[in-house]
Design a protein around this motif. Structure first.
Motif, mmCIF file in Angstrom:
data_model
loop_
_atom_site.group_PDB
_atom_site.id
_atom_site.type_symbol
_atom_site.label_atom_id
_atom_site.label_comp_id
_atom_site.label_asym_id
_atom_site.label_seq_id
_atom_site.Cartn_x
_atom_site.Cartn_y
_atom_site.Cartn_z
ATOM 1 N N GLU A 188 0.342 -25.899 12.330
ATOM 2 C CA GLU A 188 -0.469 -25.650 11.142
ATOM 3 C C GLU A 188 -1.635 -24.770 11.539
ATOM 4 N N GLY A 189 -2.023 -23.875 10.673
ATOM 5 C CA GLY A 189 -3.157 -23.024 10.984
ATOM 6 C C GLY A 189 -3.461 -22.074 9.863
ATOM 7 N N GLY A 190 -4.519 -21.305 10.078
ATOM 8 C CA GLY A 190 -4.924 -20.328 9.079
ATOM 9 C C GLY A 190 -6.420 -20.317 8.893
ATOM 10 N N PRO A 191 -6.963 -19.176 8.486
ATOM 11 C CA PRO A 191 -8.414 -19.071 8.304
ATOM 12 C C PRO A 191 -8.867 -19.602 6.957
ATOM 13 N N GLY A 192 -10.141 -19.949 6.906
ATOM 14 C CA GLY A 192 -10.794 -20.301 5.650
ATOM 15 C C GLY A 192 -12.181 -19.690 5.620
ATOM 16 N N ASP A 193 -12.529 -19.038 4.528
ATOM 17 C CA ASP A 193 -13.829 -18.371 4.394
ATOM 18 C C ASP A 193 -14.630 -18.998 3.264
ATOM 19 N N ARG A 194 -15.956 -18.980 3.444
ATOM 20 C CA ARG A 194 -16.841 -19.501 2.401
ATOM 21 C C ARG A 194 -18.039 -18.566 2.257
ATOM 22 N N TRP A 195 -18.350 -18.183 1.019
ATOM 23 C CA TRP A 195 -19.560 -17.436 0.699
ATOM 24 C C TRP A 195 -20.410 -18.330 -0.205
ATOM 25 N N GLN A 196 -21.703 -18.337 0.061
ATOM 26 C CA GLN A 196 -22.602 -19.130 -0.788
ATOM 27 C C GLN A 196 -23.908 -18.370 -0.988
ATOM 28 N N PHE A 197 -24.381 -18.388 -2.234
ATOM 29 C CA PHE A 197 -25.669 -17.782 -2.559
ATOM 30 C C PHE A 197 -26.492 -18.776 -3.361
ATOM 31 N N ASN A 198 -27.754 -18.962 -2.964
ATOM 32 C CA ASN A 198 -28.668 -19.869 -3.654
ATOM 33 C C ASN A 198 -29.944 -19.121 -4.017
ATOM 34 N N ILE A 199 -30.515 -19.460 -5.147
ATOM 35 C CA ILE A 199 -31.862 -19.046 -5.479
ATOM 36 C C ILE A 199 -32.565 -20.266 -6.071
ATOM 37 N N ASP A 200 -33.692 -20.651 -5.469
ATOM 38 C CA ASP A 200 -34.421 -21.865 -5.862
ATOM 39 C C ASP A 200 -35.865 -21.495 -6.182
ATOM 40 N N TYR A 201 -36.340 -22.009 -7.303
ATOM 41 C CA TYR A 201 -37.665 -21.678 -7.803
ATOM 42 C C TYR A 201 -38.451 -22.965 -8.043
ATOM 43 N N THR A 202 -39.718 -22.982 -7.579
ATOM 44 C CA THR A 202 -40.583 -24.154 -7.736
ATOM 45 C C THR A 202 -41.903 -23.711 -8.353
ATOM 46 N N LYS A 203 -42.326 -24.410 -9.401
ATOM 47 C CA LYS A 203 -43.568 -24.075 -10.111
ATOM 48 C C LYS A 203 -44.379 -25.341 -10.379
ATOM 49 N N PRO A 204 -45.501 -25.541 -9.639
ATOM 50 C CA PRO A 204 -46.371 -26.684 -9.948
ATOM 51 C C PRO A 204 -47.006 -26.525 -11.322
#
Length: 813
Positions: free
Chosen positions: A427-443
């Protein structure tokens, strides 16, 4: 189109909030600074590169920091009134805390004067030895395990650290569960991994870990994947100015050895971290198995005894570059490459017979597998702080790839030494993952805060499997083309969340909502059909805390989570695991949905604390592994997966940390919970229940200024699955740590399972099959770990007094 709309809405929201908080709109801002000088207390000379961190007294959050210059001077700008304290630290020296720093009402600049730090080698002769800070810290939404305080796990992995941690259990084979569930999410430095949870935890050396966060009821900010919650592993990142680092080396019996190096360079704008690690591990054990397969007119018996060896090598390299663009902007790049192999050698003698029937047959089974694997990840982060304190935006991009090939060879050999059956599967084979985050904080004001963010995750996995069958006539392994399969598993996920939190008098609160859109498609070259999912999900969360008094606090929370099936759970084709087991996925599996409730009480008294957590967790669409008779071949078990119904888990976790004396500390964690599963698969009833309890005891004793002893003991009661039962087990650890050069060079001796009691015993019992398995560890584990810490600071010789022989020896080292 939907994901683009969500992204556009978020950007619009952030833009509006940003405009509202441009400079000039913050009436609470001031211009001030906290200043002072740091000196070596013995030689009365300035200390360059000492670390000074400013904290808010209200919530102990770090506000800002500085490193001293060659004159020992530090200057920490501050723009908001309040009450603060500073921590002054330097490797090899006693840290010092300066409190009662008040900014405002005319006092905008505060000079704390000279701060004198005492060298550890000197300090230990004059102060009373005492236990360090708690190895477990409790926050409103998580528990933090301080790994550096656990001598019994220093030469192990993240799994060894978790074995003595609250809310977590680890079995003899290193499999981790949280409050009875093995379905949880593992993150490293806040980033998810492509690897399976247990694989990640078994690959990370404990000596490279700063702390581990256990989040049993995550808020809407976090990815909702996983039934039981999140385990976030925070790796060490040195922040001393100049060059500093740490080196670990370990070795033991049974082919166990390894080590790691962590180096760091830091100046006013750059912070560079580089680490490398290598570890070789192996486990030896004995296996006893008994099985019965029921057919309409006969019963087939199969008994076996044998040995099992598994282990391998793991190595990794990682680097982080942090760049401070300005006092408002920061950028970082990071990478990690990990590789190695896992080998499994299983040799058993089988005895087989039928009733009714005559005679029995005996043969030997040899199963050998080797899994070569690698993982690679890159990440980039950018953060911007606005004028208002804690008003910021953070973006993050991650790319990860994992791959490797696994080959398994199983052979049955008769009494004459001839191969009667054999299979080689890969068994075998590649696996790819892309992730993008944008987080905003406002007191919002002084005590309230709004948070929002967007996340996208894209996965692409390609896997290939094949099978070769041994032909006794030709004595060759011949390809079985019907089992040569290529499959594709693609998944796109887009999320948007918002949180609102704050404090009102003694009440703290946090509420949030997360929406997720998932599109998934699975296909393979042996089937003409495609299996797809196109679905929206919503995940609310709520956290409340109430301070009854300074020593007593109540906390309660709710969250909704999801556990999506693993890739091989969905594969709609047969995969041979060995001569007696075949697996087939179920592409029609539904994800599990979990409703989790918690209520906690915490009381502090002097150096001690008591915590009681009550929890209730309900899982809908419960996924269970189903074992049955494989109708195409006698004495072969078919393993597949199905949504069997609903399970319920409810109970209480008690934690008591007790400082018996200044040199002896005991922490006890006691879990009791009821587990019920209700449902069926086909005509088979899967309902079952059990009462479970676990006990973990950790004792930490400082025998002298340089000698420390830790003892850990764990007990797990019997528990049930939908088709069987797992028996209880007891395990223990013992460690002795000796500071050869205090806070610089130390040696730790560890003994795991000294009484040989950590065995695993399980039973599967249905209308068609009965399976019993006992795994006994062959020997105890003994390891020696050496740790050396260094930095770039040495006192000027001209400023020294008349040091003794010990001072000269330390300089030479």
């Amino acid at each position: 189109m939907k994901s683009r709309l969500l992204f556009a809405l978020l950007i619009t929201l952030i833009t509006v909030q940003t405009v509202k908080t441009q400079p000039g709109n913050n009436s609470n801002s001031i211009s001030g600074a906290v200043t002072g000088h740091v000196f070596d207390a013995t030689f009365d000379i300035p200390m360059e590169y000492a670390n000074v961190i400013l904290y808010n007294c209200r919530d102990s959050v770090a506000i800002a920091g500085d490193a001293t210059d060659k004159n020992g001077l530090f200057i920490i700008p501050i723009s908001h009134p309040g009450e603060f304290y500073i921590d002054v630290t330097f490797i090899g020296y006693e840290s010092k805390t300066i409190g009662d720093i008040r900014i405002g009402r005319g006092a905008f600049d505060v000079d704390v004067g000279n701060v004198n730090l005492l060298n550890h080698s000197i300090a230990l002769d004059d102060v009373e030895v005492s236990i360090e800070r708690y190895s477990v810290e409790y926050k409103i939404d998580k528990k933090i395990i301080n790994v550096g305080k656990q001598a019994t796990t220093i030469s192990g992995t993240a799994v060894d650290v978790l074995e003595s941690s609250p809310s977590v259990a680890v079995d003899i084979e290193g499999n981790v569960s949280m409050r009875g569930s093995s379905n949880f999410t593992v993150m490293v430095d806040g980033r998810p991994s492509l690897l399976e949870a247990n694989d990640v935890l078994q690959q990370i050396p404990a000596s490279t870990i700063d702390n581990i966060e256990i989040i049993t009821n995550p808020s809407a900010r976090y990815d909702p994947e996983g039934i039981a919650g999140i385990i976030n592993v925070i790796l060490k990142k040195n922040i001393l100015r100049g060059i500093s680092g740490t080196v670990n080396a370990n070795g033991g019996f049974d082919d166990r050895y390894g080590g790691d190096v962590l180096m760091n360079y830091c100046n006013d704008h750059f912070n560079v971290t580089f680490g490398i690690d290598y570890n070789q591990r192996s486990r030896l054990g004995n296996i006893t198995e008994r099985s019965r397969t029921y057919y309409p007119d006969t019963t087939l018996y199969l008994n076996s005894n044998g040995t099992m060896t598994h282990g391998g090598k793991r190595y990794g390299i990682r680097g982080i570059l942090d760049y401070t663009i300005s006092d408002k902007d920061a950028f970082s790049l990071g990478f990690r490459y990990g590789g190695g192999n896992h080998e499994h050698d299983n040799r058993q003698t089988f005895t087989q017979w039928e009733e009714p029937g005559a005679g029995e047959s005996t043969y030997t089974s040899i199963g050998v597998s080797n899994h070569e694997r690698f993982s690679l990840s890159f990440n980039a982060n950018w953060s911007h702080d606005f004028e208002q304190k804690d008003h910021r935006i953070i973006t993050q991009f991650d790319f990860g790839r994992r791959g490797g090939d696994e080959e398994t060879r199983d052979e049955l050999i008769d009494v004459n030494g001839l191969i009667t059956d054999g299979k080689i599967s890969t068994e075998g084979g590649p696996g790819d993952r892309w992730q993008f985050n944008i987080d905003y904080t406002k007191p919002i004001g002084e005590k309230y805060k709004f948070e929002s963010g967007y996340q996208t995750r894209i996965r692409r996995m390609n896997e290939k499997t094949d099978l070769h069958q041994y032909n006794p006539a030709t004595q060759l392994y011949e390809p079985q083309v019907e089992y040569f399969i290529s499959s594709i598993h693609d998944e796109d996920r887009h999320s948007l969340y918002s949180l609102y939190s704050g404090e009102y008098k003694r009440l703290g609160f946090q509420g949030g909502l997360r929406g997720e859109y998932t599109y998934r498609i699975i296909k393979n070259d042996k089937a003409n059909s495609e299996f797809s999912l196109d679905h929206w999900d919503y995940f609310p969360s709520a956290h409340l805390s109430y301070s009854i008094s300074e020593q007593n606090q109540l906390m309660t929370s709710y969250s909704r989570r999801i556990d999506r099936p693993r890739g091989w759970y969905l594969e709609p084709f047969l995969t041979w695991r060995n001569a007696y087991s075949v697996r087939m996925g179920n592409p029609d599996l539904k994800p599990e949905y979990i409703d989790s409730y918690e209520l906690g009480f915490r009381r502090n008294f002097n150096r001690n604390y008591f915590v009681a957590d009550a929890f209730y967790r309900k899982t809908n669409n419960k996924i269970e592994r189903i074992r049955s008779v494989y109708q195409q071949q006698q004495n072969v078990t078919l393993e597949t997966y199905d949504n069997v119904g609903t399970d319920h888990s409810y109970g209480t976790e008690f934690t008591l940390n007790c400082g018996i004396t200044k040199w002896w500390n005991i922490r006890t964690v006691y879990d009791i919970f009821q587990y019920n599963v209700e449902g069926a698969s086909g005509d088979e009833d899967f309902s079952n229940s059990s009462f479970n309890w676990d006990l973990r005891l950790n004792s930490d004793v400082v025998l002298s200024k340089k000698l420390r002893v830790q003892i850990n003991g764990n007990y797990e009661s019997p528990t049930v699955t939908s088709q069987g039962r797992t028996e209880g087990r007891y395990s223990s650890r013992f460690a002795v740590k000796y500071e050869i050069i205090p806070r610089t060079f130390s040696a730790t001796l560890q003994i795991r399972d000294p009484f040989g009691s950590s065995n695993r015993e399980s039973t599967t019992d249905t209308d068609t099959i009965y399976m019993y398995r006992l795994y006994e560890r062959d020997s105890q584990t003994v390891m020696l770990n050496l740790n050396y810490i260094f930095n770039n600071y040495k006192p000027e010789k001209s400023g020294r007094g008349e040091g003794g022989e010990d001072d000269e020896m330390e300089d030479e080292f």
